[in-house]
Design a protein around this motif. Structure first.
Motif, PDB file in Angstrom:
ATOM      1  N   PHE A   6       0.835  -1.196   0.000  1.00 47.36           N
ATOM      2  CA  PHE A   6       0.000   0.000   0.000  1.00 47.36           C
ATOM      3  C   PHE A   6       0.878   1.259   0.000  1.00 47.36           C
ATOM      4  O   PHE A   6       0.597   2.236  -0.698  1.00 47.36           O
ATOM      5  N   VAL A   7       1.964   1.201   0.764  1.00 51.76           N
ATOM      6  CA  VAL A   7       2.880   2.346   0.830  1.00 51.76           C
ATOM      7  C   VAL A   7       3.707   2.427  -0.447  1.00 51.76           C
ATOM      8  O   VAL A   7       3.927   3.503  -0.999  1.00 51.76           O
ATOM      9  N   GLU A   8       4.138   1.254  -0.931  1.00 49.77           N
ATOM     10  CA  GLU A   8       4.921   1.245  -2.173  1.00 49.77           C
ATOM     11  C   GLU A   8       4.089   1.755  -3.340  1.00 49.77           C
ATOM     12  O   GLU A   8       4.568   2.522  -4.167  1.00 49.77           O
ATOM     13  N   ASP A   9       2.859   1.313  -3.417  1.00 54.82           N
ATOM     14  CA  ASP A   9       1.946   1.797  -4.451  1.00 54.82           C
ATOM     15  C   ASP A   9       1.699   3.303  -4.253  1.00 54.82           C
ATOM     16  O   ASP A   9       1.872   4.103  -5.163  1.00 54.82           O
ATOM     17  N   GLY A  10       1.310   3.650  -3.053  1.00 59.36           N
ATOM     18  CA  GLY A  10       1.275   5.048  -2.630  1.00 59.36           C
ATOM     19  C   GLY A  10       0.172   5.921  -3.202  1.00 59.36           C
ATOM     20  O   GLY A  10      -0.061   7.024  -2.709  1.00 59.36           O
ATOM     21  N   ARG A  11      -0.547   5.430  -4.244  1.00 52.78           N
ATOM     22  CA  ARG A  11      -1.501   6.321  -4.923  1.00 52.78           C
ATOM     23  C   ARG A  11      -2.615   6.811  -4.010  1.00 52.78           C
ATOM     24  O   ARG A  11      -2.971   7.982  -4.029  1.00 52.78           O
ATOM     25  N   GLU A  12      -3.130   5.886  -3.173  1.00 51.30           N
ATOM     26  CA  GLU A  12      -4.232   6.270  -2.283  1.00 51.30           C
ATOM     27  C   GLU A  12      -3.763   7.325  -1.266  1.00 51.30           C
ATOM     28  O   GLU A  12      -4.482   8.276  -0.961  1.00 51.30           O
ATOM     29  N   ILE A  13      -2.538   7.131  -0.789  1.00 56.56           N
ATOM     30  CA  ILE A  13      -1.979   8.093   0.180  1.00 56.56           C
ATOM     31  C   ILE A  13      -1.825   9.467  -0.478  1.00 56.56           C
ATOM     32  O   ILE A  13      -2.238  10.495   0.078  1.00 56.56           O
ATOM     33  N   LEU A  14      -1.246   9.480  -1.682  1.00 60.40           N
ATOM     34  CA  LEU A  14      -1.027  10.754  -2.375  1.00 60.40           C
ATOM     35  C   LEU A  14      -2.356  11.422  -2.729  1.00 60.40           C
ATOM     36  O   LEU A  14      -2.503  12.647  -2.583  1.00 60.40           O
ATOM     37  N   ASP A  15      -3.311  10.612  -3.186  1.00 55.60           N
ATOM     38  CA  ASP A  15      -4.637  11.166  -3.506  1.00 55.60           C
ATOM     39  C   ASP A  15      -5.246  11.853  -2.280  1.00 55.60           C
ATOM     40  O   ASP A  15      -5.747  12.975  -2.368  1.00 55.60           O
TER      41      ASP A  15
END
Lengths: 353, 353
Positions: free
Chosen positions: B61-70
C-alpha cells in the motif's frame, strides 16, 4: 538512577512521550547546552513539560560528571541533550562511569541529527561510508579528503560534518560550507586523485530540524552565490546515485544542478597504474622484439622472457576488470621487470627509452 | 499535505510532542506495519494519542502510494512508521513523488534503530563504516564479509543488520545471530583474509527499544550457548577500539569476554603479498648470484639486473611501511620479473625453484 534523554532535532517538542514521563518523575533535570541548539523558548518549554526548572550545564560539567553521578546515586536524575543522547562520546563515557559505579542508567533515544541529515537529503542511509568532521584547522582537510576518496572507491556517500561550537559568552562559531569545500579543493591540488573539483556534485544541509532548515544540492561551482547562513552545516559528497536518489535530490532539495555521479572521475591507484604502464610496456616489448630479431645466436631464453611479459600484461588488464587490484599491479610490475631485465642486459636504460 | 511521522524505537511512546500535535490535527493517519515492531498496545496507544483511529497499512500500500497521495492532495494526512521515517527508502521515494505532484510534505524525525544500536553498544558512531544487511540467502554473506574486511582495513566498525520481516499472517521471520556468524565463518574458509574466526570479538544487539532489549558482547566461540531470542538482531564487528569504547563495552553490555581489536588479525592483500614474496625473491636473488659467479664471459648486464632487483625488494618493503600499498606491490612484482628473466634465460623454471 541516571536517565539520558534526547530532545531530537525539533527543540523541546522533539522530546518523546516516554521522555516526558521520565522528566516529570525525575528529581533533578540537567540540560546540556554545549552541543546544543536549544534556545530560550525551548528551555522554557522543557521546564513546562518537566514540571520543574531544568538546570542548564556546560560541557565541562558533563565531562567532569561527578556532581551528576553523585546526585544519581540517591535520586532520579535526567541529563537532557540535543539530538540522540548517545551520539556524543561524552555521554557514552558518562554512562559507562555510572554503570561502573553501580548507578542504573537508561536511555531515551531521539532523532539524531546525523541520521536526519542522511534522510533529508534523499540519499539511502545504507550507502553512507564513514562520517567525518571537518575543522577549520587546515590539516583537518587531508583526512576528510582521504575519507571521501575511500568512500567513493567503495561506492559510498560521505557525510562531512563541519565544525560547530556554541559558547555561552562568544555565541556560535561555525565553518561555512563554501570555506570547507575550498579547503578540500586545495588538498586536491596536491593529491590529484580527482576526488573533488568545481564540477563535484554536493549537498549542503543547514540547521537541520530548525524552522529555517535548508538543503541545497548542486555542483561546487554553483554554490558560490548561495548564502548558507548560520550553522551548523554539513556537506554531503554523494557517490554513485540510484535513480530514486536522483529523483529525491531533485524533488526535495533546492536543486541548482542535476545530480551527477562523483565516483566517475576517480580511479583506484591500481587502475591508474595499470592503465598508465600497460601501453608503455607493450611498446617496450615491441622494441625488444625488433632488437632481438636482428641479433645472432641463441635467443630462445630471451624470447621466452618476452612471451611471458606479454602474458603478464594481459593478466594485469584482466585482473583489473575482475576487481583483483593487487594481482593486477603485481602482474604489471612483473611484466615490466621481465622486459627491463633484457633492456639492462642490452645496455638500454629502461627509464629513458 | 503529507506528514511522515516516526515513532522512534519505544513503541507509540517514542512519538515526539511535535508528532502528537501533527497527528491530532490530521484528517487521516496511516500506520505502516511492514517494518513494524508496533504491537496491538502501541496501535491502541497511537489511536488514543491521535484522537482518531489510525489505519494500519501493508507494505504494498505504501509502495503503491496512490491512495496516500490522492488523500494528501486535499487533506492533512500522516504516515506513521517505526523508527525514523526517512531511513526506509520506500518512504523517501514516496516523499519525492509527493513533491513532484506538488503535495507539500514534512518529516517528523524520531529515534532511528540504526543510530540507537550504535549508541547502545558503546561504540563511537563516527567510527562506523558502511552498514550492511545480511540475508539468509547464502550469497549475501560474501558481500557482508567484504564490507567487514574493507571497514576493518579502514579502522572502522561494521554494523550488520540481519534479515527481519514481519508478515500479518506468517508472523516474524528473523535470521539468528549465530546463523549469521556461521555464514561469515564459511566465507572465511574460502577467502582466508583473517576477517573472522572463532576468536573475533562481536556485539549482538537484539530487539532495540523493546522492554527485553539485549546487548551481548564477546568472542564468537562464547556466543554458542547464548539464546538470543526473537529478532530483530544485529551483529556489530568492531574495528580498533578506543579505551572509552572498551570501557563502555564492558560496563554497558552483557560482556562474555574482554573486548579485543579485530583489525589486528587482518592484513591488506598488498601486505600479504609483499611479506610472502620478498623472502622468496631474496632467496632467488642469492641463487642467481651463485650461478652467475661460476660462469664465464661478460656478466655485467646480468649483475646490474640483480642489483636492481635487490633495490626494488627494499623499495617494496619501505613503501609498505609508508602505506604506499600499490607502489609496494608494483616494486615487488618488478623485482620478481627482473630475477625471473634471468632464470628463464638460464633454463630455470622460476615457479619450481
Amino acid at each position: 538512577m541516571l536517565w539520558f534523554v534526547g530532545t531530537g532535532i525539533n527543540g523541546h517538542l522533539g522530546l518523546s512521550l516516554a521522555a516526558v514521563d521520565v522528566l516529570k518523575k525525575c528529581d533533578i533535570v540537567y540540560v546540556e547546552r554545549f552541543t546544543s541548539l536549544l534556545g530560550q523558548t525551548d528551555l522554557a518549554g522543557l521546564d513546562a513539560v518537566a514540571g520543574k526548572k531544568a538546570v542548564p550545564v556546560q560541557r565541562w560539567f558533563v565531562e567532569d560528571g561527578r556532581e551528576i553521578l553523585d546526585a544519581a546515586r540517591g535520586k532520579q536524575v535526567a541529563l537532557v541533550t540535543y539530538g540522540d543522547p548517545l551520539i556524543a562520546t561524552t555521554h557514552s563515557e558518562l554512562r559507562a562511569r555510572a554503570a561502573k559505579n553501580s548507578i542504573k542508567t537508561s536511555v531515551l533515544h531521539a532523532a539524531s541529527g546525523i541520521a536526519s541529515i542522511m534522510g533529508e537529503c534523499g540519499l539511502h542511509m545504507y550507502k553512507f561510508g564513514r562520517t567525518v568532521t571537518m575543522m577549520s584547522e587546515p590539516n583537518s582537510a587531508i583526512s576528510v579528503y582521504n575519507t571521501i576518496f575511500d568512500n567513493l572507491l567503495a561506492g559510498c556517500h560521505t557525510l562531512v560534518l563541519t565544525e560547530y561550537s556554541h559558547d555561552e559568552d562568544k555565541g556560535a562559531f561555525f565553518l561555512d560550507p563554501c570555506a570547507a569545500v575550498k579547503m578540500l579543493l586545495e588538498v586536491e591540488r596536491d593529491q590529484r586523485h580527482h576526488v573533488i573539483s568545481e564540477e563535484t556534485f554536493v549537498v549542503v544541509a543547514s540547521r537541520m530540524g530548525a524552522e529555517d532548515q535548508s538543503v541545497v544540492s548542486g555542483r561546487i561551482k554553483s554554490l558560490a552565490g548561495v548564502g548558507f547562513g548560520e550553522g551548523p552545516h554539513s556537506v554531503i559528497i554523494p557517490g554513485p546515485l540510484h535513480f530514486t536518489e536522483e529523483d529525491a535530490l531533485e524533488a526535495l532539495t533546492m536543486s541548482l544542478d542535476p545530480p551527477s555521479d562523483n565516483s566517475k572521475a576517480i580511479k583506484r591507484i591500481s587502475s591508474q597504474m595499470v592503465e598508465r604502464y600497460a601501453p608503455k610496456a607493450k611498446e617496450a616489448l615491441q622494441q625488444m622484439h625488433n632488437i632481438l630479431r636482428l641479433e645472432q645466436g641463441d635467443k630462445k631464453g630471451m624470447f621466452e622472457v618476452l612471451d611471458n611479459a606479454e602474458l603478464y600484461i594481459a593478466d594485469a588488464e584482466r585482473f583489473l576488470l575482475q576487481g583483483k587490484h593487487e594481482l593486477a599491479v603485481l602482474s604489471m610490475g612483473y611484466a615490466e621487470g621481465l622486459i627491463d631485465a633484457l633492456r639492462f642486459q642490452k645496455g638500454i636504460n629502461p627509464w629513458n627509452p
